[in-house]
Design a protein around this motif. Structure first.
Motif, PDB file in Angstrom:
ATOM      1  N   LEU A   1      43.200  35.507  47.680  1.00 57.01           N
ATOM      2  CA  LEU A   1      41.924  35.671  46.973  1.00 57.01           C
ATOM      3  C   LEU A   1      40.795  34.970  47.712  1.00 57.01           C
ATOM      4  CD1 LEU A   1      43.134  34.822  43.326  1.00 57.01           C
ATOM      5  CD2 LEU A   1      42.866  37.099  44.345  1.00 57.01           C
ATOM      6  N   THR A   2      39.579  35.487  47.533  1.00 56.02           N
ATOM      7  CA  THR A   2      38.404  34.789  48.075  1.00 56.02           C
ATOM      8  C   THR A   2      37.411  34.534  46.941  1.00 56.02           C
ATOM      9  OG1 THR A   2      37.531  36.946  48.665  1.00 56.02           O
ATOM     10  CG2 THR A   2      38.513  35.673  50.451  1.00 56.02           C
ATOM     11  N   LEU A   3      36.717  33.422  47.078  1.00 55.81           N
ATOM     12  CA  LEU A   3      35.756  33.043  46.031  1.00 55.81           C
ATOM     13  C   LEU A   3      34.477  33.854  46.186  1.00 55.81           C
ATOM     14  CD1 LEU A   3      35.015  31.040  43.744  1.00 55.81           C
ATOM     15  CD2 LEU A   3      34.149  29.506  45.508  1.00 55.81           C
TER      16      LEU A   3
ATOM     17  N   THR B   1      40.074  40.138  45.191  1.00 54.20           N
ATOM     18  CA  THR B   1      41.344  40.455  45.837  1.00 54.20           C
ATOM     19  C   THR B   1      41.055  41.180  47.164  1.00 54.20           C
ATOM     20  OG1 THR B   1      41.399  42.608  44.792  1.00 54.20           O
ATOM     21  CG2 THR B   1      42.414  40.796  43.581  1.00 54.20           C
ATOM     22  N   HIS B   2      42.117  41.457  47.938  1.00 51.06           N
ATOM     23  CA  HIS B   2      41.927  42.130  49.228  1.00 51.06           C
ATOM     24  C   HIS B   2      41.288  43.510  49.051  1.00 51.06           C
ATOM     25  CE1 HIS B   2      45.053  45.238  48.875  1.00 51.06           C
ATOM     26  NE2 HIS B   2      45.536  44.381  48.000  1.00 51.06           N
ATOM     27  N   ASP B   3      41.517  44.149  47.890  1.00 51.73           N
ATOM     28  CA  ASP B   3      40.930  45.471  47.659  1.00 51.73           C
ATOM     29  C   ASP B   3      39.670  45.380  46.793  1.00 51.73           C
ATOM     30  OD1 ASP B   3      42.505  44.687  45.519  1.00 51.73           O
ATOM     31  OD2 ASP B   3      43.334  46.657  45.108  1.00 51.73           O
ATOM     32  N   GLU B   4      39.014  44.211  46.894  1.00 52.32           N
ATOM     33  CA  GLU B   4      37.689  44.026  46.287  1.00 52.32           C
ATOM     34  C   GLU B   4      37.683  44.155  44.768  1.00 52.32           C
ATOM     35  OE1 GLU B   4      34.683  43.461  48.185  1.00 52.32           O
ATOM     36  OE2 GLU B   4      36.130  43.103  49.785  1.00 52.32           O
ATOM     37  N   GLN B   5      38.757  43.734  44.133  1.00 52.27           N
ATOM     38  CA  GLN B   5      38.778  43.703  42.682  1.00 52.27           C
ATOM     39  C   GLN B   5      38.382  42.304  42.229  1.00 52.27           C
ATOM     40  OE1 GLN B   5      39.378  46.411  40.924  1.00 52.27           O
ATOM     41  NE2 GLN B   5      39.948  47.629  42.699  1.00 52.27           N
TER      42      GLN B   5
ATOM     43  N   SER C   1      46.242  38.069  34.552  1.00 50.95           N
ATOM     44  CA  SER C   1      47.508  38.659  35.004  1.00 50.95           C
ATOM     45  C   SER C   1      47.331  40.085  35.529  1.00 50.95           C
ATOM     46  CB  SER C   1      48.521  38.671  33.855  1.00 50.95           C
ATOM     47  OG  SER C   1      47.983  39.345  32.730  1.00 50.95           O
ATOM     48  N   GLN C   2      46.187  40.690  35.227  1.00 50.50           N
ATOM     49  CA  GLN C   2      45.920  42.056  35.678  1.00 50.50           C
ATOM     50  C   GLN C   2      44.442  42.184  36.053  1.00 50.50           C
ATOM     51  OE1 GLN C   2      47.086  44.244  32.015  1.00 50.50           O
ATOM     52  NE2 GLN C   2      48.912  44.899  33.122  1.00 50.50           N
ATOM     53  N   VAL C   3      44.141  43.221  36.823  1.00 49.87           N
ATOM     54  CA  VAL C   3      42.737  43.599  37.007  1.00 49.87           C
ATOM     55  C   VAL C   3      42.440  44.542  35.857  1.00 49.87           C
ATOM     56  CG1 VAL C   3      41.029  44.686  38.485  1.00 49.87           C
ATOM     57  CG2 VAL C   3      42.990  43.495  39.525  1.00 49.87           C
ATOM     58  N   GLY C   4      41.601  44.097  34.930  1.00 50.24           N
ATOM     59  CA  GLY C   4      41.343  44.884  33.721  1.00 50.24           C
ATOM     60  C   GLY C   4      42.524  44.790  32.773  1.00 50.24           C
ATOM     61  N   CYS C   5      42.573  45.708  31.828  1.00 52.33           N
ATOM     62  CA  CYS C   5      43.637  45.707  30.819  1.00 52.33           C
ATOM     63  C   CYS C   5      43.696  47.085  30.193  1.00 52.33           C
ATOM     64  CB  CYS C   5      43.333  44.654  29.747  1.00 52.33           C
ATOM     65  SG  CYS C   5      44.643  44.485  28.509  1.00 52.33           S
ATOM     66  N   ALA C   6      44.907  47.528  29.878  1.00 51.88           N
ATOM     67  CA  ALA C   6      45.073  48.881  29.326  1.00 51.88           C
ATOM     68  C   ALA C   6      45.105  48.906  27.804  1.00 51.88           C
ATOM     69  CB  ALA C   6      46.363  49.492  29.876  1.00 51.88           C
ATOM     70  N   MET C   7      44.979  47.733  27.166  1.00 50.44           N
ATOM     71  CA  MET C   7      45.257  47.680  25.735  1.00 50.44           C
ATOM     72  C   MET C   7      44.115  48.148  24.839  1.00 50.44           C
ATOM     73  SD  MET C   7      48.213  47.025  26.300  1.00 50.44           S
ATOM     74  CE  MET C   7      48.584  47.460  24.631  1.00 50.44           C
TER      75      MET C   7
ATOM     76  N   VAL D   1      52.196  38.217  42.491  1.00 48.67           N
ATOM     77  CA  VAL D   1      52.517  36.801  42.260  1.00 48.67           C
ATOM     78  C   VAL D   1      51.514  35.915  43.019  1.00 48.67           C
ATOM     79  CG1 VAL D   1      54.258  34.989  42.623  1.00 48.67           C
ATOM     80  CG2 VAL D   1      54.965  37.302  41.925  1.00 48.67           C
ATOM     81  N   GLY D   2      51.250  36.267  44.265  1.00 42.76           N
ATOM     82  CA  GLY D   2      50.315  35.476  45.080  1.00 42.76           C
ATOM     83  C   GLY D   2      48.934  35.412  44.433  1.00 42.76           C
ATOM     84  N   GLU D   3      48.482  36.534  43.916  1.00 48.91           N
ATOM     85  CA  GLU D   3      47.149  36.569  43.295  1.00 48.91           C
ATOM     86  C   GLU D   3      47.110  35.759  42.000  1.00 48.91           C
ATOM     87  OE1 GLU D   3      45.799  40.989  44.971  1.00 48.91           O
ATOM     88  OE2 GLU D   3      46.949  40.810  43.118  1.00 48.91           O
ATOM     89  N   ILE D   4      48.221  35.715  41.298  1.00 46.88           N
ATOM     90  CA  ILE D   4      48.264  34.897  40.071  1.00 46.88           C
ATOM     91  C   ILE D   4      48.279  33.412  40.432  1.00 46.88           C
ATOM     92  CG2 ILE D   4      49.640  34.294  38.036  1.00 46.88           C
ATOM     93  CD1 ILE D   4      50.590  37.245  37.966  1.00 46.88           C
ATOM     94  N   VAL D   5      49.190  33.053  41.344  1.00 48.54           N
ATOM     95  CA  VAL D   5      49.324  31.636  41.716  1.00 48.54           C
ATOM     96  C   VAL D   5      48.032  31.124  42.366  1.00 48.54           C
ATOM     97  CG1 VAL D   5      50.566  30.051  43.251  1.00 48.54           C
ATOM     98  CG2 VAL D   5      51.835  31.767  41.929  1.00 48.54           C
TER      99      VAL D   5
END
Ligand code: SAH
Length: 357
Positions: free
Chosen positions: A69-71, A88-92, A111-117, A135-139
């Protein structure tokens, strides 16, 4: 999901880092050193890893990223809340929050980009679902919070963007890394869910002494379905049965989160039904006054008088109740709001943090 072009070291545990070092021709102890730098020292770049030979660092630089991730943006409130927007790497864009309290340093991660709920009151839900985080993006959210603030979270809560139960394998693996690599006790980890019944049972069977929070928000199917579409699939009764199962398997107390929306789920009658529903359970009810989001349904938070009456009824029935403190003034800190602003949706300036344990 588009795969990252390069691997990132954050998200690998010590054993994997040792294997990784081997793959690029270095001895095992280099993997251990990497783990030290990443998880103990909180290094933000290979240049900081002063006891690694320049050649090895060059090889690392060439073959993989350190952080996935980048700030992008940081906001600090006057009352000790820091919120990061991370890419994220894909600009999310995803959000992570650190809350410095007297007795603990809490965090709220996604835990997700967005949410489906599609919960009707939630800024993230209104924005739709893109993908699960790795996992890497969460940690990395915890590590980025540490790099940005110099403080390490000692409590972790999956209460940011996304439904953790829809990304349970990655969430469980991240919990393990928080425990084994960052030394955070399972009892200080909180997972919050809309109530995905089979996943709650799976989590219970994993037997970890983590804290489970369930976003109940109403004890009756008609009211709950009107604000949480997931209730059509997993109605109140089944969610409560799964909660009882979790308590019996783990011996842990359950938290029922109760978002209060004016005139929708905040009547004394709803409080009474809630009290009846959870009678005898090892449970805590946390009241969360609705944090303003432009929902198109014009939701607002109840008056303090209505909240007080709701709470009094629960307490009269012997239920333990707490109320989520409102913090993070002025930094758009409620669920989904920072990202919302970034993609051009207006947000109120007096937004408050609600979703930190
Ligand atoms: N998907 C999980 C975790 C993320 S949301 C869940 O639903 O539990 C964390 C908490 O914030 C949930 O209880 C959610 O209902 C609540 N929340 C969402 N939008 C909110 C809002 N506008 N005001 C107050 N709480 C909100």
């Amino acid at each position: 999901m588009e795969e990252p072009k390069r691997t990132a070291l954050v998200g690998m545990d010590t054993a994997e880092l040792i294997k990784f070092a081997g793959r690029i021709g270095a001895p095992a102890f280099r993997g251990k050193q990497l783990s030290e730098w990443i998880y103990r020292q909180g290094a933000d770049g290979y240049d900081n890893m002063t006891n690694l030979p320049a050649e090895f660092r060059a090889k690392l630089e060439e073959s993989c990223d350190l952080h996935p991730l980048t700030l992008v943006q940081r906001q600090d409130s006057v009352d000790g809340v820091t919120k990061l927007l991370l890419n994220t790497h894909d600009e999310q864009g995803i959000e992570a929050v650190l809350l410095d309290c007297e007795d603990r340093i809490s965090s709220c991660i996604s835990s997700q980009v967005g949410c489906a709920m599609k919960c009707e009151f939630c800024a993230t839900g209104l924005g739709g679902y893109t993908r699960n985080l790795t996992v890497g993006e969460i940690v990395d959210q915890i590590l980025q919070l540490q790099i940005a603030t110099g403080k390490r979270a000692d409590h972790v809560g999956f209460m940011g963007m996304g439904e953790p139960m829809h990304n349970l394998d990655a969430v469980l693996e991240s919990l393990r890394i928080f425990n084994e690599e960052l030394g955070i006790g399972y009892r200080r980890m909180h997972v919050s869910t809309v109530g995905i019944v089979p996943r709650i049972r799976e989590l219970a069977d994993a037997g970890l002494p983590i804290h489970l929070a369930i976003s109940l928000h109403s004890p009756t199917d008609s009211v709950r379905t009107a604000i949480m579409p997931v209730n059509k699939k997993w109605p109140v009764r089944e969610v409560i049965d799964a909660a009882r199962y979790f308590v019996s398997k783990t011996g842990r107390k359950i938290t029922f989160e109760y978002l209060m929306i004016d005139g929708i789920n905040d009547t004394v009658e709803q409080a009474h039904r809630l009290g009846t529903l959870i009678k005898g359970m090892t449970a805590l009810v946390t009241l969360i006054p609705f944090n303003w989001v432009d929902t198109a349904r014009g939701f607002k938070k109840p008056s303090s008088d209505r909240i007080r009456r709701f709470r009094a009824e629960l307490e009269r029935m012997g239920v333990t109740v707490s109320q989520r403190k409102e913090r993070g003034q002025g930094i758009d800190a409620a669920c989904g709001q920072l990202r919302g602003k970034h993609v051009g949706r207006p947000i109120p300036v007096n937004a408050r943090i609600l979703n930190v344990v």
